[in-house]
Scaffold this active site. Structure first.
Site, PDB file in Angstrom:
ATOM      1  N   HIS A  96      20.250  -5.228  10.036  1.00  0.00           N
ATOM      2  CA  HIS A  96      19.169  -4.345  10.512  1.00  0.00           C
ATOM      3  C   HIS A  96      19.672  -3.523  11.702  1.00  0.00           C
ATOM      4  CE1 HIS A  96      15.328  -2.957  12.048  1.00  0.00           C
ATOM      5  NE2 HIS A  96      14.799  -3.293  10.890  1.00  0.00           N
ATOM      6  N   GLU A 152      16.787   2.502   5.798  1.00  0.00           N
ATOM      7  CA  GLU A 152      15.914   2.632   6.960  1.00  0.00           C
ATOM      8  C   GLU A 152      16.491   3.673   7.918  1.00  0.00           C
ATOM      9  OE1 GLU A 152      13.372  -1.233   7.319  1.00  0.00           O
ATOM     10  OE2 GLU A 152      15.061  -1.329   8.677  1.00  0.00           O
TER      11      GLU A 152
HETATM   12  P1  13P Z   1       8.358  -0.164  11.233  1.00  0.00           P
HETATM   13  O1  13P Z   1       7.613  -0.345   9.919  1.00  0.00           O
HETATM   14  O2  13P Z   1       7.665  -0.807  12.397  1.00  0.00           O
HETATM   15  O3  13P Z   1       8.709   1.272  11.447  1.00  0.00           O
HETATM   16  O4  13P Z   1       9.730  -0.967  11.094  1.00  0.00           O
HETATM   17  C1  13P Z   1      10.524  -0.738   9.989  1.00  0.00           C
HETATM   18  C2  13P Z   1      11.598  -1.754   9.972  1.00  0.00           C
HETATM   19  O5  13P Z   1      12.451  -1.777  10.820  1.00  0.00           O
HETATM   20  C3  13P Z   1      11.559  -2.767   8.910  1.00  0.00           C
HETATM   21  O6  13P Z   1      12.713  -3.538   8.893  1.00  0.00           O
END
Ligand code: 13P
Length: 226
Positions: A96, A152
């Protein structure tokens, strides 16, 4: 057709007491009739209790951890290894961007964590924020098919500004082209209002939801709208 995959990343939030009120926030029986694959990734401290609650209520929810030791069991103070995670969970989030940024996780570290996940039969949800990271992954996962990738983009995480579904879909398609047709999730400011625009896209198999998953009613709505 594959089930839509909805993973909740609770990040460093929630205590055992708060989990009780989260579960009390909606009728858990509602989940039994939902034909989607739901994975909750809480902090390690909550995995045992959630695992028992899910078993007791026969809920169709899978558990995942948010991290895994890059090393096997042994003298590694403070680490939680794949064998320990496998007692309670089937998934693990790896790489992540918050770990890469705040805990200086290198590509090498991510690589070791993916290997440990595979070793213990945990399904990695490997997070990437750009195509460079996808290309680095290519070597690492060669010949492996049991993993998911979450796209992401950095600007969308926790900002309230999601990527456009069209761009996320283009990225998902490229990721599949590079890594070989694996499921790709989108993550970054997903809510009940925008989820369907993502899940209806041809190359997006589901979502990884952060903040919005902490509110039980909003999470239930996300599941319903997906
Ligand atoms: P948010 O949905 O709070 O933007 O976070 C996304 C995330 O990092 C999921 O791993």
């Amino acid at each position: 057709m594959k089930k839509t995959f909805i993973a909740a990343n609770w990040k460093s939030n929630m205590t055992n007491l708060e989990v009780k009120s989260w579960l009390g926030g909606f009728n858990v029986q509602d989940l039994k009739f939902i034909d989607k694959k739901i994975v909750i990734c809480p902090p390690f401290t909550l995995l045992p209790a959630l695992n028992s609650l899910i078993a007791k209520n026969k809920l169709p929810i899978y558990l995942g951890s948010q991290n895994i030791s890059p090393l096997d069991e042994g003298a590694y103070t403070g680490e939680i290894n794949g064998k320990q995670i496998k007692e309670f969970a089937e998934f693990v989030i790896v790489g992540h961007s918050e770990r890469r940024k705040n805990f200086f996780e290198s590509e090498e570290m991510v690589n070791l964590k993916i290997s440990q996940a595979f070793k213990y039969g945990l399904m990695p949800i490997i997070c990437v924020s750009d195509l460079e990271q996808v290309k680095t992954l290519q070597e690492r996962v060669r010949g492996k098919f049991q993993f998911n990738v979450a796209y992401e983009p950095l600007f969308a995480i926790g900002s309230g500004i999601a990527d456009t579904p069209e761009n996320a879909n283009r990225m998902a398609k490229k990721i599949k082209d590079i890594l070989g047709g694996i499921p790709v999730l989108y993550g970054g400011s997903v809510t009940s209002n925008n989820i369907n625009a993502f899940t209806k896209m041809s190359d997006i198999n589901g979502v990884l939801v952060g903040k919005a998953s902490l509110d039980p009613l909003e999470f239930l709505q996300i599941i319903k709208n997906a």
